[in-house]
Design an enzyme around this catalytic site. Structure first.
Site: not given
Length: 734
Positions: A579, A665, A700
Site C-alpha cells: 500500500s 481494491d 485491498h
C-alpha cells in the site's frame, strides 16, 4: 474418450482444448498516450487506458501478466507447497480465542481444521463476581462444543458458501443480547450489507441494509442501531439511525459531513452512557455526543472543529464525578490527557490529567470503573500505563512492563466498564502473541493464552534493535530477528520491511509464515522510517507532505546500515512493502536500485501523482493533508512529481520486482501496479525481470480465507527466497 482431466467426456461434447503453452516472453502493454498539462508541465501517460476495467484489452493484459508470472515462477512450485505445508503444520487449525465477558455472556471465536473461516460463539456467565475467563477445550472437533452451553452466533463458513470472496465487516450484539447485527462483503470492494439475526430463534429479521461501511452501533435499549455509508469517492460521509422492523427508506440521517476532507464514524462509550459521532480529517477532529438513553435526540457538538486540533473523547467516572477524558494535541504535538464536565466545554477549561511530554507520545485512553489505561510509546516502543482510581480521584500512576529489547504491547478485549482486570496482548519478533490479564487490585499478571506453534523453539532465534543514520543525521530504529548464532559477516540474506505513512507504526510482531524464511537461514528486519508514528508525532510530520522524501532516504539508510554492520550484503537483501509501503518500495527502486537483490510491492500506491490529481477517486480529497493537493498547489505537484514511482521510472538496471495487486481494491486501484510494471518493461535496462500478479477476486487485503492467504504468502516467500539464493535451502521440517 477421456478429457484432459481424466474424466469421461460427455457424449457428443467437444473435447476440452489442451492447456495453453506457457508464454516465452513477457506481455508488452499497448501504448495509448494521453496528455495533461498542469503547472507548466505536459505529462504524458501511455498506459492510463488500463484504468478501464471494462475494456477487454485490460482484462487480456492482466491475464497475460498472470500467465507470465506463473511461467516465470513455475520452478518454485515445490518450494511454495513446502512453505504452505510448513505454515499449515505449525498452525493449530482447530483453535479458540480467550473468551471476553460482555454483560451476561463470555464471547469467543473458534477455528476448525480444514475450514477457511471461523465461528463466533458464547456461553453464559455463571458467576458474576468471577472475571477469570473459562478455558475452552482447544482440540474439540467441529461438532463438539468447546464449553458447556456453547451457542454458535455466526458460522462464517456457512455465510461464505457460494462466494469466492468473503469478509465479515463487524458484528455487534444488542444490549439485551438477543440480536446480533453483522456486516458482510462478498466482492472485496468493502461495501458491506448489514443483517440482523435473532439469537433466540436463529431467524434473520427483515432488516437488511446494503452499501454500508460495515458494522453497526446499537442504542442502549436495542431498538435502533446506527451505521455509516460512503459517498461516490468512498468517503464515509453519512451516519444513519435505523429502527428495527422499519424500512430503510425510513432511516434517519443523523449527520452528513459535507467537508470532503473529513470522514465520520459512530460508536458508544464503554460505559454505555453516550453515543458519539466523530468527524476527523488528517489534522482535525470534532465529536458529537448524545445520551444513549435518548437515541432519537440531537447529537451535541462537544468542541467545534478547530484546524489542526485533534482530540479523542472517552467517558469516565473519577472521584464519583462523571467526566469526559480528552486526549488532545492542543498543548503539544505528542498529546495531553485532560478532563472536562460531560457537556460542551471550551478548550481553555480542559484540565490536564497527564500533561504534554515531548518524550512520550500519548496515543489512546480506555476508561473503566476503577482505573484508566493509557496507551503510549517512548523511544519507539509501546507501553501500557495504569492510572488507578479511588474516592479522591487518581490514586496511582505506573506502567505494566516487560524486559525484552524489542516488543509490542497493547490492550484489547476489554469491553466491560466494571471489569477490574486489563487484558492485553504481548508479542516480539521471536515470541508468539500472548494474551495476558492484569488484575489492577492485586497487580498480578496472568498469561491466559499464548499462540500455539508446533515444532517451535524460541531459542532458535534471536532479536535485536539497531539504529541507522539517515542522510540528514536522523537516527532510525531497526527491529531485527535472525536465526540464533547468525554470523555478522554479510552472508545472511535479509528481508527488509517498511511502511512509513499515516502515523501508523509497524511494531514488532510474530509471524508463523516468517519462520519458513528464518529456518532457511534468512533474517528479517523492520525499518521504522519517518512517516510512521514509532518515535512520536514529529516522526510522522517529518515524513509527510513536503518531507515525504525522508521516508525513502531513511529506508535506504537502513539498507546500507544492515550491510555496513555485517548483517547482510546488498546481493542478498530483498525489500518488501504494501500500500503506502508499496510507494516506498517504488521510490527506492528508482532512487537506489543498487541496494537490493529484489523488491516486493503489494497493492502498491505507485501512481501517486495521477491518483492525487483525481478528486473523484476513493480517498483522494481526504488524503490532501497527507500527500498534498497537486491540482491546486504547484509546490505539492512538484513534490509528489519528484518521488512518485510511476513518474520516475527511468533507464536503470532495476532489481527483480514482484508487484501484487487486487482487481477489486478500492483503496489502491489495480491500475497503479499494472501501469507501473508496463512502464518498467518499456524503460528499464539490464535484467528487466518484472512480475505482476493480480488477484481477480480480491480487495485491498488480498484473498479471503486462511488457506488461500497461506498459499498467497507462500507464493511471495518462495519468490523472496529465490532472490536470496535460498530456494534450495532445506526448511525446518526437512
Amino acid at each position: 474418450m477421456q478429457s484432459p482431466t481424466g474424466a469421461p467426456a460427455a457424449s457428443g461434447a467437444t473435447p476440452a482444448a489442451p492447456p495453453a503453452a506457457p508464454p516465452v516472453a513477457p506481455p508488452i502493454a499497448q501504448t495509448r498516450p494521453s496528455e495533461r498539462t498542469l503547472h507548466g508541465e505536459v505529462r504524458v501517460d501511455e498506459y492510463e487506458w488500463l484504468r478501464d476495467k471494462d475494456d477487454p484489452a485490460t482484462t487480456a493484459y492482466l491475464e497475460a501478466e498472470n500467465a507470465w508470472t506463473q511461467s516465470r515462477t513455475a520452478h518454485l512450485a515445490d518450494l511454495r507447497q513446502a512453505i504452505f505445508d510448513e505454515i499449515k503444520a505449525r498452525t493449530f487449525e482447530t483453535d479458540l480465542s480467550v473468551p471476553s465477558r460482555i454483560r451476561g455472556h463470555w464471547y469467543y471465536s473458534r477455528s476448525f481444521e480444514g475450514k477457511e473461516y471461523g465461528a463466533s460463539c458464547r456461553v453464559p456467565v455463571t458467576d458474576p463476581d468471577d472475571w477469570t475467563p473459562p478455558k475452552p477445550a482447544e482440540d474439540c472437533t467441529v461438532d463438539e462444543p468447546a464449553l458447556p452451553g456453547e451457542h454458535v452466533l455466526l458460522d462464517l463458513n456457512v455465510l461464505a458458501e457460494g462466494h469466492e470472496f468473503f469478509s465479515l465487516g463487524g458484528s455487534s450484539v444488542s444490549p439485551d443480547e438477543t440480536l446480533v447485527a453483522y456486516a458482510t462483503d462478498v466482492v472485496g470492494d468493502e461495501r458491506y450489507t448489514i443483517r440482523v439475526l435473532d439469537l433466540r430463534t436463529g431467524d434473520l429479521l427483515p432488516d437488511e441494509i446494503t452499501g454500508t461501511l460495515g458494522g453497526a452501533t446499537w442504542d442502549r435499549a436495542g431498538e435502533h442501531f446506527y451505521y455509516a455509508t460512503v459517498d461516490d469517492s468512498w468517503r464515509p460521509d453519512k451516519i444513519w439511525r435505523h429502527r428495527l422492523g422499519t424500512s430503510r427508506e425510513d432511516d434517519v440521517l443523523v449527520h452528513h459531513e459535507t467537508d470532503a476532507r473529513f470522514w465520520i464514524g459512530v460508536g458508544r462509550s464503554r460505559s454505555d452512557r453516550y453515543l458519539m459521532v466523530v468527524a476527523g480529517s488528517k489534522t482535525t477532529t470534532e465529536y458529537r455526543v448524545l445520551d444513549a438513553d435518548d437515541p432519537e435526540g440531537t447529537f451535541e457538538v462537544f468542541h467545534p472543529r478547530e484546524q489542526d486540533l485533534e482530540y479523542h473523547l472517552e467517558h469516565a467516572v473519577i472521584g464519583g464525578e462523571d467526566v469526559f477524558l480528552v486526549m488532545h494535541n492542543g498543548s503539544g504535538p505528542d498529546f495531553e490527557l485532560a478532563r472536562t464536565p460531560v457537556r460542551p466545554t471550551p478548550r481553555a477549561d480542559w484540565e490536564p490529567v497527564i500533561p504534554h511530554d515531548p518524550s512520550v507520545r500519548l496515543e489512546d485512553v480506555d476508561a473503566f470503573a476503577g482505573h484508566l489505561v493509557v496507551h503510549q510509546r517512548t523511544n519507539g516502543l509501546t507501553q501500557l500505563r495504569i492510572l488507578e482510581l479511588g474516592e479522591g480521584g487518581i490514586t496511582d500512576d505506573y506502567q505494566v512492563g516487560f524486559d525484552d529489547e524489542v516488543y509490542t504491547i497493547g490492550s484489547g478485549g476489554n469491553p466491560e466498564f466494571a471489569q477490574p482486570v486489563v487484558r492485553f496482548g504481548y508479542t516480539t519478533l521471536a515470541t508468539p502473541g500472548g494474551v495476558h490479564s492484569y488484575d489492577v487490585r492485586t497487580r498480578e499478571t496472568t498469561l491466559l493464552k499464548q499462540t500455539r506453534v508446533r515444532d517451535f523453539d524460541p531459542a532458535a532465534y534471536e532479536q535485536h534493535r539497531t539504529w541507522a543514520t539517515s542522510q540528514d543525521g536522523t537516527r532510525v530504529p531497526i527491529s531485527i530477528v535472525v536465526p540464533a548464532g547468525a554470523p555478522r559477516d554479510g552472508s545472511v540474506p535479509f528481508l527488509l520491511y517498511g511502511y512509513g505513512a499515516y502515523e501508523m507504526s509497524t511494531d514488532p510482531y510474530f509471524s508463523i509464515a516468517r519462520l519458513s524464511m528464518l529456518d532457511r537461514g534468512a533474517g528479517f528486519a523492520i525499518a521504522h522510517v519517518r512517516g510512521g508514528g514509532e518515535m512520536g508525532r514529529h516522526w510522522y510530520e517529518d515524513g509527510k507532505l513536503a518531507h515525504k522524501q525522508h521516508t525513502f532516504t531513511d529506508f535506504a539508510a537502513c539498507a546500507r546500515h544492515l550491510v555496513a554492520e555485517g548483517w547482510t550484503s546488498h546481493d542478498r537483501l530483498v525489500a518488501e512493502g504494501g500500500s503506502a509501503g508499496g510507494l516506498l518500495i517504488g521510490a527506492v527502486a528508482n532512487q537506489a536500485p543498487e541496494l537490493f537483490a529484489g523488491l516486493v510491492a503489494q497493492v502498491p500506491f505507485v501512481d501517486a501523482l495521477t491518483s492525487m490529481l483525481d478528486s473523484s477517486l476513493p480517498l483522494t480529497v481526504m488524503e490532501y493533508e497527507e500527500w498534498g493537493n497537486p491540482e491546486d498547489d504547484a509546490e505539492a505537484y512538484r513534490t509528489i512529481r519528484a518521488y512518485a514511482p510511476y513518474d520516475n521510472v527511468a533507464a536503470h538496471d532495476y532489481p527483480p520486482i514482484l508487484a501484487e495487486s487486487s482487481l477489486n481494491d478500492t483503496r489502491v486501484l489495480y491500475v497503479e501496479a499494472s501501469k507501473w510494471v508496463a512502464r518498467l518493461r518499456a524503460r528499464a535496462t539490464g535484467r528487466r525481470d518484472f512480475l505482476l500478479k493480480t488477484e481477480m477476486s480480491a480487495g485491498h487485503g488480498g484473498v479471503s480465507g486462511r488457506y488461500k492467504a497461506w498459499h498467497d504468502r507462500a507464493f511471495t516467500l518462495a519468490w523472496v527466497l529465490d532472490r536470496m539464493g535460498l530456494a534450495d535451502a532445506p526448511g525446518h521440517a526437512s
